[in-house]
Each structure stands twice: as C-alpha cells, then as structure tokens.
Design a protein around this motif. Structure first.
Motif, PDB file in Angstrom:
ATOM      1  N   TYR A  22       0.872  -1.168   0.000  1.00 58.91           N
ATOM      2  CA  TYR A  22       0.000   0.000   0.000  1.00 58.91           C
ATOM      3  C   TYR A  22       0.906   1.214   0.000  1.00 58.91           C
ATOM      4  N   THR A  52      -4.583 -10.211   7.844  1.00 58.54           N
ATOM      5  CA  THR A  52      -5.820  -9.722   7.231  1.00 58.54           C
ATOM      6  C   THR A  52      -5.585  -9.341   5.773  1.00 58.54           C
ATOM      7  N   THR A  53      -4.428  -8.759   5.477  1.00 55.91           N
ATOM      8  CA  THR A  53      -4.118  -8.420   4.082  1.00 55.91           C
ATOM      9  C   THR A  53      -4.110  -9.690   3.233  1.00 55.91           C
ATOM     10  N   GLU A  56      -7.611 -10.961   2.778  1.00 46.23           N
ATOM     11  CA  GLU A  56      -8.402 -10.089   1.904  1.00 46.23           C
ATOM     12  C   GLU A  56      -8.053 -10.288   0.430  1.00 46.23           C
ATOM     13  N   PHE A  61     -10.798  -9.105  -2.546  1.00 41.25           N
ATOM     14  CA  PHE A  61     -11.012  -7.663  -2.374  1.00 41.25           C
ATOM     15  C   PHE A  61      -9.962  -6.836  -3.098  1.00 41.25           C
ATOM     16  N   ALA A  63      -6.281  -7.096  -5.827  1.00 45.82           N
ATOM     17  CA  ALA A  63      -5.346  -7.911  -6.615  1.00 45.82           C
ATOM     18  C   ALA A  63      -3.987  -7.856  -5.937  1.00 45.82           C
ATOM     19  N   PHE A  77      -9.743 -12.521  -7.591  1.00 42.62           N
ATOM     20  CA  PHE A  77      -9.984 -11.119  -7.956  1.00 42.62           C
ATOM     21  C   PHE A  77     -10.515 -10.999  -9.382  1.00 42.62           C
ATOM     22  N   THR A  78      -9.851 -11.683 -10.312  1.00 43.84           N
ATOM     23  CA  THR A  78     -10.264 -11.546 -11.713  1.00 43.84           C
ATOM     24  C   THR A  78     -11.363 -12.528 -12.103  1.00 43.84           C
ATOM     25  N   ARG A  80     -14.061 -13.490 -10.015  1.00 45.67           N
ATOM     26  CA  ARG A  80     -14.951 -13.460  -8.855  1.00 45.67           C
ATOM     27  C   ARG A  80     -16.196 -14.315  -9.031  1.00 45.67           C
ATOM     28  N   ALA A  81     -16.775 -14.227 -10.226  1.00 42.50           N
ATOM     29  CA  ALA A  81     -18.039 -14.927 -10.447  1.00 42.50           C
ATOM     30  C   ALA A  81     -17.899 -16.420 -10.179  1.00 42.50           C
ATOM     31  N   ARG A  84     -16.996 -16.549  -5.841  1.00 42.68           N
ATOM     32  CA  ARG A  84     -17.867 -16.023  -4.778  1.00 42.68           C
ATOM     33  C   ARG A  84     -18.996 -16.959  -4.372  1.00 42.68           C
ATOM     34  N   LEU A  89     -17.434 -15.728   3.722  1.00 39.08           N
ATOM     35  CA  LEU A  89     -16.429 -14.975   4.455  1.00 39.08           C
ATOM     36  C   LEU A  89     -17.025 -14.277   5.664  1.00 39.08           C
ATOM     37  N   LEU A  91     -16.101 -11.231   8.075  1.00 40.10           N
ATOM     38  CA  LEU A  91     -15.204 -10.082   8.201  1.00 40.10           C
ATOM     39  C   LEU A  91     -14.700  -9.966   9.635  1.00 40.10           C
ATOM     40  N   GLY A  95     -20.107  -4.522   9.028  1.00 41.78           N
ATOM     41  CA  GLY A  95     -20.666  -4.989   7.768  1.00 41.78           C
ATOM     42  C   GLY A  95     -22.143  -5.315   7.822  1.00 41.78           C
TER      43      GLY A  95
END
Lengths: 312, 278
Positions: A22, A52-53, A56, A61, A63, A77-78, A80-81, A84, A89, A91, A95
């Motif tokens: 980050y 957590t990173t 995630e 959440f 890439a 990430f790419t 997802r469909a 998921r 999950l 958290l 939420g």
C-alpha cells in the motif's frame, strides 16, 4: 524455520510468493502456502503481521501486488463470479445493516445466495440466535454480531470459508459452541482459512498453521510440528545462594535468568532433555540445593508465537 | 479503486435483475426506517414542492409562477432523493463495512449500485406523481402534455445522480460530513438550474455553463414534458406537439446521458469500497 506443506493434492487455496503493498508500505512480503480441501489452516500473527491483508487478497477484495493466489483453482480477484458463489467470508468486524432485524438480515443474504440449503430459522438456531430474530442488529452485543456473521458466512454451505478472527468478543461458552460448529463444517469437507489472536483456538481447530511476522511466514506446519521444532525447556526458581554465572551448562546450553526464574532451552530430542535433567539434579545434589518450582516441559504454541513475534 | 475491473459475480441477467430488485427492496426498507434518511429523501422534497402552493399568482417565463416553481422543485427533488441520500448511504455503508460485505458476496457491483439507484428512482417517481397531482388539484395545472417524456426525465435524472453520488462519497470521510460535502453542489445546482427562477439576467457565457450542469437538463426535460413548451429557448417558449417535444428535449436528454457517463468515470476513479484501502 520452515516445515513443508502437508500432503499435496489439488489445493483448495494456493498462495505463491504473495506480495501486497500500500504505497511504500509492503504489508505482505512473499508469502506461500497451500490449504488442502477439507483442511482448516490458521494464520497467526501479531497486529500488522499481514494476516488480514493475506486473507483479503484471497477473498478477492484486491489484486496482489506480486505473486499469485488461487481459490478453488481460480483467481479470486479476476474470476470473482466463479469463486464467490462457492466461498463464505466472515469479516473482522461490522458490515451489517444496523436497522434490519436479525431475521431480516439472514433472509436478505439467504435470498441473494444461489444456494439455500436451509431456512433462516435453521441458520439462526445453528448459531443460537433464534431468540434474537426480531431484534435490530445494532442492538446486538459484539459476540452476538460475531455469531450472526458466522451464520451469514456459512448459510450457503460454502466449499471454502474465510474466518477473520471469528470468536473475538464471544463469551467462553459461545466460543466453544462456535468451535464445534467450525469443526462440524470441516468434518463435512469445508476448507477453512482462519485468522485468530487466540492461540488456544488455533490449537483446538487447526490442522496446520502458519505464524506470520512483519509480512512473512516465519513458521508453518501442524501444531505438533511447530511446537516440537521448538524443543523443551527446564525451569526452576533461581536459588538465592548461587550466582547466575555459577549455574551449570546443560548439554552445552547456558541458562537464561529472568525475573528470578532460570530457564534452559533444549533441543526437541527427549533423550537430550532427560540427560540434561539428570545432570541438573546431580549438580543440585552436589551443592545441597533444593530446586523449587522445578518443571520440564515442551514448548507451548504461545512460547513459539511469542518468540516469532519478538523476532527471535 | 475502480467500480469494476475484475469479472463481477451475477453475470447471469436474471440473477442480476433479481439481486438488483432485492437490494432495492432492502434499501426501501432501510429508507423508511431511518428518520434522517426519511426526512431528507422523502419528506423534504415534498415540502419543497409544497412551496409552490404559496406562489399562486403571477407568471414566470410565460407560465404560472406556481407551476413553474413546482416543476422546478420536481426536478430538484431528484437531487435530494438520489444524490444527497445516496452520497450519505454510500459513505455510511463504507464506514460501517457494509459495502465490503456486499462486495464480498455474490452480489455484483452493478447490482449493488443499480439496486440502490432503483430504490431512490422508485421513490422519486412516486414523489413526481404526488407533485403532479398537487399541481392539478391546487394550482390549476394539468396532466403532463408528454407524460412519457416527463417520466423519462425523472428516471434519467435519478440514474444520473447515482454515479455522481458514488463519486462524491469517495471523497467524503464520514456520514456526518456527507451533509456538508453535498451542500456546495446543492447550492450551485439549485442556483444555476432555473429550478426556481430563470437565469435570463445572467451573462450569456454563464447561462451556457449553467445550462450544461447536471440539474439543468433535468429541469428542462421535465418542463417540456409537463407544459409542452420549448424551454430550451428563451421565453416566450413556443408550443410543441407530442413529437416536437421529443425533438426539443433530445439534446437535453443526451446531455443527461453524457453526465451519466462522466459520473461513472469519476466514480470509477474516486469511489472507495472500504475505509482502509478502497
């Protein structure tokens, strides 16, 4: 200090040299591990260790900055469909729609879920919240919210479940019940990736675990492997009449004296420990000393964790 | 973080529509339960429209002052029910990690935004019906000369404000500050859209700029649809037939669509899903 991954098959979760930054801050620095189907793998570490990173990224959440991750064979990430609908999950916090009741919350998430193996009532009974069905979510206690979160994470019977500190804020009984629920899910074939601050939780639940520190995995293996690799220790109260420098070396190991306690950290080999103990008792007898609070024990997961956390 | 880059769940159209409706239904429930949201998005726009009841005499821009104001307030209502409300909703949901949970579920990003937009659009349509009924019963008004056009103006106006609200929420730190970040936009758009008064006294360049801001085309389309007069030209506005009103409104409808595209691009750049990294 790395113990190889468990028996290899087609892993449910695969992480290869994961890096995540980050800005200038590198939160995860080359993490690799695999989780087999039906296994519970725990990620341990102090705050800021990168747990957590990591979770995630696996939840899709973000890439990864470097390396690759796969969940059920797909990039979370790419793709997802594909991922998921088969994952659940929990958290670390929050939420929820605070103005919905518990029952409405479960009904909404059950409605949007493609798989509905049980009713909202059954789901609430499973986490012992049936009596709170009509209560607004914002009125629940912290532990009750965690249980609701677990209900939402598991309502579609996911193949892979991500649990980020699932029992934080729960009372001991609720924690035990949650463990039982998680163990039942694992027994039914669910793959679980768990992060927790409770070492007892990891010891109870995890087939294998990894201890992270400063964005890296420092140790990984089964609880027994991790602890065994750490060796045994002999401790006793420091006799007032003996200066620390006059304490004997055991198997070539010098003792550490801290806050009135003498500690020898020995190898994991039981024969070495037995030999060291015999040598110590002989020395005490020779010097006419009574060693108070004498104990010989294997390292605990807490010992290992603290050592990793302190960068030892 | 972009609104969408990776493949999103719910690509199946029937699932997408179903989940959009479920999110909309949820949003309507929450809108009715939260007093602040209820006042901002439902009660206040109707109160604004009721201001027109005080303006029964006189004429503005060739039409009665009351009806001119009411149609302007009808356009402005969309700002409150969609833009102001959704800016707060998206900001609070991000703060409370609700957006994160939604994004981590099988809900697609499209369903999340479309569901919230659908809820506010439904509320806005009902508000429009109430205000038009008010115009007929108390201000001597009439049914819209081109009802489909007015309806389209209301719907597109609401849709336009969804990505704009998402974009503004991205630079808004908290639910409390959302009211403050929305305020400048409200003042500028309300003052420049001719919602309550014409801008004929303003220099031409400023009039052109004002006419290109998001709320202005919504006001124009609603007035063309209601009065059947060409509000894209200076007063006295020529009367339009049904087909002519579509032609007159077309450039303004295109401008609303352009704002939808611009809003989406800005939202892709600035919208954040969670407080920590976005």
């Amino acid at each position: 200090m790395t113990i190889p991954d468990g028996a290899r098959g087609a892993p449910a979760i695969e992480v290869r040299d994961l890096r995540q930054s980050y800005g200038d801050f590198e939160a995860v620095r080359g993490v690799s591990f695999q989780v087999q189907p039906g296994e519970l793998f725990a990620l341990l570490g102090t705050n800021g260790a990168g747990k957590t990173t990591t979770i995630e990224v696996l939840e899709g959440f973000s890439a990864p900055t470097g390396g690759s991750v796969k969940v059920l064979g797909h990039d979370p990430f790419t793709e997802r469909a594909r991922v998921r609908a088969r994952t659940g999950l929990m958290l670390q916090e929050g939420g929820f729609f605070g103005d919905l009741t518990v029952a409405e919350t479960v009904r909404f998430w059950r409605d949007v879920s493609p798989r509905k193996p049980c009713s909202a009532t059954e789901i609430l009974e499973r986490v012992e919240l049936a009596d709170k069905a009509g209560v607004r979510v914002r009125q629940l206690s912290g532990g009750q919210k965690r249980r609701l979160d677990l209900a939402l994470a598991t309502l579609a019977r996911p193949q892979v479940l991500f649990l980020d500190e699932p029992t934080t804020g729960m009372d001991p009984e609720a924690r035990r019940n949650t463990w039982t629920l998680i163990q039942d899910l694992v027994a039914a074939g669910t793959t679980v990736l768990l992060t927790t601050h409770y070492l007892e939780e990891a010891e109870q639940l995890a087939g294998r675990l990894a201890i992270m520190h400063a964005g890296r995995i420092e140790l990984t293996g089964t609880v027994a492997e991790v602890v065994a690799a750490h060796g045994h220790s002999i401790r006793f109260q420091h006799p007032a009449q003996v200066a620390a420098r006059h304490l004997p070396a055991l198997n070539g190991v010098r003792p550490r004296v801290e806050r009135g306690t003498v500690e020898y950290r020995l190898s994991p080999d039981p024969a070495d420990t037995q030999h060291a103990l015999a040598r110590l008792l002989a020395w005490a007898s020779e010097h006419r000393l009574v060693l108070t609070r004498l104990e010989v024990r294997s390292a605990s997961l807490e010992d290992v964790f603290l050592e990793v956390a302190h960068g030892a | 973080m972009a609104l969408s880059r990776p493949q999103s769940p719910s690509l199946d159209p029937s699932l997408l529509l179903g989940n959009t409706w479920r999110v909309a239904r949820l949003d309507l429930t929450l809108l009715l339960r939260n007093r602040m949201a209820f006042f901002t998005a439902i009660a206040f726009p109707l109160l604004l429209g009721s201001v027109a009841l005080l303006l029964r005499s006189g004429y503005v821009s060739g039409v009665s002052t009351g009806l001119y104001t009411l149609t302007g307030m009808l356009a402005l209502a969309g700002f409150f029910v969609t833009f102001m409300h959704l800016t707060t909703v998206f900001t609070v949901r991000r703060e409370e990690l609700v957006l994160k949970r939604m994004r981590g579920s099988v809900l697609s990003e499209t369903a999340i935004f479309a569901g919230s937009g659908l809820a506010t659009t439904l509320v806005y349509v009902v508000q429009a019906a109430v205000l038009i009924t008010l115009s007929i019963t108390t201000l001597g008004g009439h049914l819209p000369r081109n009802l489909p056009l007015l309806f389209l103006g209301v719907v597109l106006g609401s849709v336009m404000f969804v990505p704009l609200a998402a974009a503004l929420s991205g630079v808004t730190k908290s639910g409390e500050s959302a009211q403050i970040t929305v305020l400048p936009a409200m003042l500028v758009l309300a003052a420049t859209s001719q919602a309550s008064f014409p801008l004929t006294g303003m220099p031409e360049l400023l009039q052109r700029i004002a006419a290109s801001l998001p709320l202005s085309p919504v006001v124009d389309v609603i007035r063309i649809g209601y009065f059947g007069l060409d509000f894209t030209t200076a007063a006295p506005h020529p009367e339009l037939g049904f087909t002519q009103s579509w032609a007159a409104a077309a450039p303004r409808l295109l401008l609303i669509c352009a704002w939808i595209v611009v809003g989406t691009l800005i939202a892709r750049k600035y919208f954040r899903w969670e407080p920590r990294h976005g």
